[in-house]
Scaffold this motif. Sequence first.
Motif, PDB file in Angstrom:
ATOM      1  N   ALA A 176       2.832  16.298  -1.130  1.00  0.00           N
ATOM      2  CA  ALA A 176       4.218  16.756  -0.397  1.00  0.00           C
ATOM      3  C   ALA A 176       4.471  16.337   0.789  1.00  0.00           C
ATOM      4  O   ALA A 176       3.355  16.592   1.724  1.00  0.00           O
ATOM      5  N   ASP A 177       5.466  16.143   1.376  1.00  0.00           N
ATOM      6  CA  ASP A 177       5.610  15.558   2.642  1.00  0.00           C
ATOM      7  C   ASP A 177       5.231  16.575   3.797  1.00  0.00           C
ATOM      8  O   ASP A 177       5.905  17.790   3.508  1.00  0.00           O
ATOM      9  N   GLY A 178       4.652  16.277   4.707  1.00  0.00           N
ATOM     10  CA  GLY A 178       4.197  17.284   5.850  1.00  0.00           C
ATOM     11  C   GLY A 178       3.009  18.333   5.427  1.00  0.00           C
ATOM     12  O   GLY A 178       2.680  18.996   6.195  1.00  0.00           O
ATOM     13  N   LEU A 179       2.606  18.434   4.072  1.00  0.00           N
ATOM     14  CA  LEU A 179       1.831  19.596   3.769  1.00  0.00           C
ATOM     15  C   LEU A 179       0.447  19.310   4.285  1.00  0.00           C
ATOM     16  O   LEU A 179      -0.175  20.325   4.787  1.00  0.00           O
ATOM     17  N   ALA A 180      -0.200  18.302   3.772  1.00  0.00           N
ATOM     18  CA  ALA A 180      -1.480  18.066   4.565  1.00  0.00           C
ATOM     19  C   ALA A 180      -1.612  18.084   5.856  1.00  0.00           C
ATOM     20  O   ALA A 180      -2.627  18.835   6.408  1.00  0.00           O
ATOM     21  N   GLY A 181      -0.712  17.578   6.479  1.00  0.00           N
ATOM     22  CA  GLY A 181      -0.848  17.541   8.070  1.00  0.00           C
ATOM     23  C   GLY A 181      -0.759  18.919   8.800  1.00  0.00           C
ATOM     24  O   GLY A 181      -1.346  19.262   9.423  1.00  0.00           O
ATOM     25  N   THR A 182       0.366  19.630   7.979  1.00  0.00           N
ATOM     26  CA  THR A 182       0.406  21.067   8.500  1.00  0.00           C
ATOM     27  C   THR A 182      -0.818  21.963   8.569  1.00  0.00           C
ATOM     28  O   THR A 182      -1.238  22.704   9.254  1.00  0.00           O
ATOM     29  N   VAL A 183      -1.439  21.974   7.199  1.00  0.00           N
ATOM     30  CA  VAL A 183      -2.459  22.683   6.721  1.00  0.00           C
ATOM     31  C   VAL A 183      -3.482  22.215   7.609  1.00  0.00           C
ATOM     32  O   VAL A 183      -4.316  23.156   8.306  1.00  0.00           O
ATOM     33  N   GLY A 184      -3.698  21.014   7.688  1.00  0.00           N
ATOM     34  CA  GLY A 184      -4.715  20.333   8.562  1.00  0.00           C
ATOM     35  C   GLY A 184      -4.795  20.741  10.080  1.00  0.00           C
ATOM     36  O   GLY A 184      -5.778  21.236  10.687  1.00  0.00           O
ATOM     37  N   VAL A 185      -3.631  20.696  10.573  1.00  0.00           N
ATOM     38  CA  VAL A 185      -3.414  21.196  12.196  1.00  0.00           C
ATOM     39  C   VAL A 185      -3.862  22.672  12.181  1.00  0.00           C
ATOM     40  O   VAL A 185      -4.615  22.997  12.938  1.00  0.00           O
ATOM     41  N   VAL A 186      -3.232  23.413  11.429  1.00  0.00           N
ATOM     42  CA  VAL A 186      -3.462  24.896  11.414  1.00  0.00           C
ATOM     43  C   VAL A 186      -5.337  25.084  11.211  1.00  0.00           C
ATOM     44  O   VAL A 186      -5.897  25.831  12.098  1.00  0.00           O
ATOM     45  N   THR A 187      -5.692  24.406  10.267  1.00  0.00           N
ATOM     46  CA  THR A 187      -7.362  24.742  10.305  1.00  0.00           C
ATOM     47  C   THR A 187      -7.911  24.288  11.176  1.00  0.00           C
ATOM     48  O   THR A 187      -8.965  24.702  11.567  1.00  0.00           O
ATOM     49  N   GLN A 233       2.424  -5.482  -5.090  1.00  0.00           N
ATOM     50  CA  GLN A 233       3.398  -4.654  -5.915  1.00  0.00           C
ATOM     51  C   GLN A 233       3.098  -3.287  -5.613  1.00  0.00           C
ATOM     52  O   GLN A 233       2.144  -2.806  -5.086  1.00  0.00           O
ATOM     53  N   LEU A 234       4.252  -2.584  -6.138  1.00  0.00           N
ATOM     54  CA  LEU A 234       4.266  -1.053  -5.745  1.00  0.00           C
ATOM     55  C   LEU A 234       3.384  -0.519  -6.804  1.00  0.00           C
ATOM     56  O   LEU A 234       3.368  -0.601  -8.027  1.00  0.00           O
ATOM     57  N   ARG A 235       2.537   0.515  -6.236  1.00  0.00           N
ATOM     58  CA  ARG A 235       1.731   1.081  -7.081  1.00  0.00           C
ATOM     59  C   ARG A 235       2.550   2.624  -7.363  1.00  0.00           C
ATOM     60  O   ARG A 235       2.806   3.207  -6.453  1.00  0.00           O
ATOM     61  N   VAL A 236       2.677   2.745  -8.422  1.00  0.00           N
ATOM     62  CA  VAL A 236       3.540   4.140  -8.976  1.00  0.00           C
ATOM     63  C   VAL A 236       2.743   5.270  -9.090  1.00  0.00           C
ATOM     64  O   VAL A 236       1.717   5.373 -10.048  1.00  0.00           O
ATOM     65  N   TRP A 290       7.070  14.364   8.358  1.00  0.00           N
ATOM     66  CA  TRP A 290       8.029  15.584   7.827  1.00  0.00           C
ATOM     67  C   TRP A 290       9.113  15.038   7.024  1.00  0.00           C
ATOM     68  O   TRP A 290       9.545  14.082   6.921  1.00  0.00           O
ATOM     69  N   HIS A 291       9.435  15.923   5.708  1.00  0.00           N
ATOM     70  CA  HIS A 291      10.433  15.447   4.930  1.00  0.00           C
ATOM     71  C   HIS A 291      11.869  14.907   5.441  1.00  0.00           C
ATOM     72  O   HIS A 291      12.243  15.751   6.497  1.00  0.00           O
ATOM     73  N   PRO A 292      12.309  13.775   5.143  1.00  0.00           N
ATOM     74  CA  PRO A 292      11.696  12.774   4.245  1.00  0.00           C
ATOM     75  C   PRO A 292      10.762  11.908   4.890  1.00  0.00           C
ATOM     76  O   PRO A 292      11.078  11.199   5.831  1.00  0.00           O
ATOM     77  N   ALA A 293       9.461  12.120   4.474  1.00  0.00           N
ATOM     78  CA  ALA A 293       8.320  11.224   5.056  1.00  0.00           C
ATOM     79  C   ALA A 293       8.531   9.595   5.133  1.00  0.00           C
ATOM     80  O   ALA A 293       9.215   9.137   4.131  1.00  0.00           O
ATOM     81  N   ARG A 294       8.433   9.003   6.124  1.00  0.00           N
ATOM     82  CA  ARG A 294       8.284   7.645   6.341  1.00  0.00           C
ATOM     83  C   ARG A 294       6.888   6.872   6.385  1.00  0.00           C
ATOM     84  O   ARG A 294       6.875   5.842   5.987  1.00  0.00           O
ATOM     85  N   ILE A 295       5.799   7.706   6.253  1.00  0.00           N
ATOM     86  CA  ILE A 295       4.469   7.345   6.058  1.00  0.00           C
ATOM     87  C   ILE A 295       3.884   8.433   5.718  1.00  0.00           C
ATOM     88  O   ILE A 295       3.935   9.653   5.939  1.00  0.00           O
ATOM     89  N   ILE A 317       0.876  -1.137  -0.086  1.00  0.00           N
ATOM     90  CA  ILE A 317      -0.041  -0.144   0.069  1.00  0.00           C
ATOM     91  C   ILE A 317       1.006   1.168   0.033  1.00  0.00           C
ATOM     92  O   ILE A 317       1.093   1.911   1.101  1.00  0.00           O
ATOM     93  N   LEU A 318       1.455   1.459  -1.278  1.00  0.00           N
ATOM     94  CA  LEU A 318       2.712   2.761  -1.256  1.00  0.00           C
ATOM     95  C   LEU A 318       2.161   3.622  -2.336  1.00  0.00           C
ATOM     96  O   LEU A 318       1.245   3.444  -3.304  1.00  0.00           O
ATOM     97  N   ASP A 319       2.830   4.731  -2.108  1.00  0.00           N
ATOM     98  CA  ASP A 319       2.788   5.776  -3.063  1.00  0.00           C
ATOM     99  C   ASP A 319       4.221   6.005  -3.491  1.00  0.00           C
ATOM    100  O   ASP A 319       5.164   5.489  -2.799  1.00  0.00           O
ATOM    101  N   ARG A 320       4.551   6.722  -4.662  1.00  0.00           N
ATOM    102  CA  ARG A 320       5.856   7.007  -4.876  1.00  0.00           C
ATOM    103  C   ARG A 320       6.012   8.529  -4.967  1.00  0.00           C
ATOM    104  O   ARG A 320       5.376   9.231  -5.700  1.00  0.00           O
ATOM    105  N   ARG A 321       6.903   9.088  -4.137  1.00  0.00           N
ATOM    106  CA  ARG A 321       6.943  10.293  -4.024  1.00  0.00           C
ATOM    107  C   ARG A 321       8.537  10.597  -4.030  1.00  0.00           C
ATOM    108  O   ARG A 321       9.497  10.204  -3.174  1.00  0.00           O
ATOM    109  N   TRP A 322       8.974  11.569  -4.899  1.00  0.00           N
ATOM    110  CA  TRP A 322      10.445  11.887  -5.199  1.00  0.00           C
ATOM    111  C   TRP A 322      11.149  10.779  -5.350  1.00  0.00           C
ATOM    112  O   TRP A 322      12.358  10.314  -4.794  1.00  0.00           O
ATOM    113  N   GLN A 323      10.742   9.794  -6.026  1.00  0.00           N
ATOM    114  CA  GLN A 323      11.185   8.871  -6.491  1.00  0.00           C
ATOM    115  C   GLN A 323      11.620   7.606  -5.391  1.00  0.00           C
ATOM    116  O   GLN A 323      12.558   6.828  -5.482  1.00  0.00           O
ATOM    117  N   ARG A 324      10.866   7.771  -4.390  1.00  0.00           N
ATOM    118  CA  ARG A 324      11.144   6.704  -3.172  1.00  0.00           C
ATOM    119  C   ARG A 324       9.789   6.216  -2.794  1.00  0.00           C
ATOM    120  O   ARG A 324       8.620   6.934  -2.915  1.00  0.00           O
TER     121      ARG A 324
END
Length: 341
Positions: free
Chosen positions: A140-151, A335-338, A186-191, A31-38
């Motif tokens: 992007a790493d950390g963006l949705a979480g950061t905006v979510g906390v502020v909102t 398998q990895l979903r790209v 937070w970048h580089p994100a682990r999840i 259950i994966l995403d590919r972000r910045w080639q990882r």
Amino acid sequence: MLYGIAAATAALLLAAVLAAVFRAPALRAGILDRRWQRPLPLLGGLAVVAVTCLVAGVGEWSRVAPLGEGVGDLLTAAAAVAGLGLVADVWRLRTRVLVAGTVVAAAWVVPYDETGVPGGMLAVGWIVLASLAFKGLDHADGLAGTVGVVTAFGVGACAAAEVMDGLAVLLSVVAAALTGFLMHNWHPARIGLGACGSLFTGFLLSSAVVFTRAGYELGPSVAVVFCLSAVAVADALLVVLARTVARRPLLRRGPDHLAHRLRRLGLTPQGSVVLLGAASFSSVLVGVLVHAGWTGSRAALWVAGGAVLVVLVLVLLRSPAQPPRPTTSTQVSGQLRVRNG
């Protein structure tokens, strides 16, 4: 007050622990995403949803912090939308299915007795659009979480001003759970948050705004609602304009969101998230001030003008991103979903 502090602390710690625990199963299940080639596991959103429902459920069950009329239904509907998002994270799911499910959930929770039928229909449309726009922030790493906390803090302040204590506590729990998740995102994100967590957060926040503004005049309510979600709206507007200019399908993913554009202008991944988080804080603050009556609704015009200006500059300053190369995507057999972007 004491329960709110204890609930937020518990939510933060539990979300941090569960996000770490869910990482390994997500990797094994593909259950994966590919972000910045990882590869990036996508069960962080499940941790946020589970912790929020658990902590809020304990408060409701013990009657220490009852959610209040309609708020329990709101949380249930948000959890149902999160379940639909989880299906989208694990298997391929058409966007129209996500939209249809979100429409049904939104139609269920809108307080029509206070908004009226026409206002309720507008509220349903807004909840759906805001939920999908917030889902788009998970690029992007950390963006949705950061905006979510502020909102969440901003909407919680509006709920507290309306003496909606149960809703205010729920939003503080959401903010705390997202903060615990951000420890691993937070970048580089682990999840990652995934559709499960991003749809849940967007739906819950936008529905909570509708609850707090129910019964108010339409004009000021539009101003407050926009300010509380200006970054997500600007990101969605940028994507629509960029893909329209480039004559690309609107639903095809690509590196044309706000954070992508800011990175191409030279900002670091962390810097782009900090900048967008500051922008979110500024717009949310205006929304809270308008809701509390400390400033007029015209203040929202400055937020709208700034958002439109930024979007137009980013569209004109850089040529639209090239469409991503077609890739094969599957997760059913581990398998990895790209996913590009």
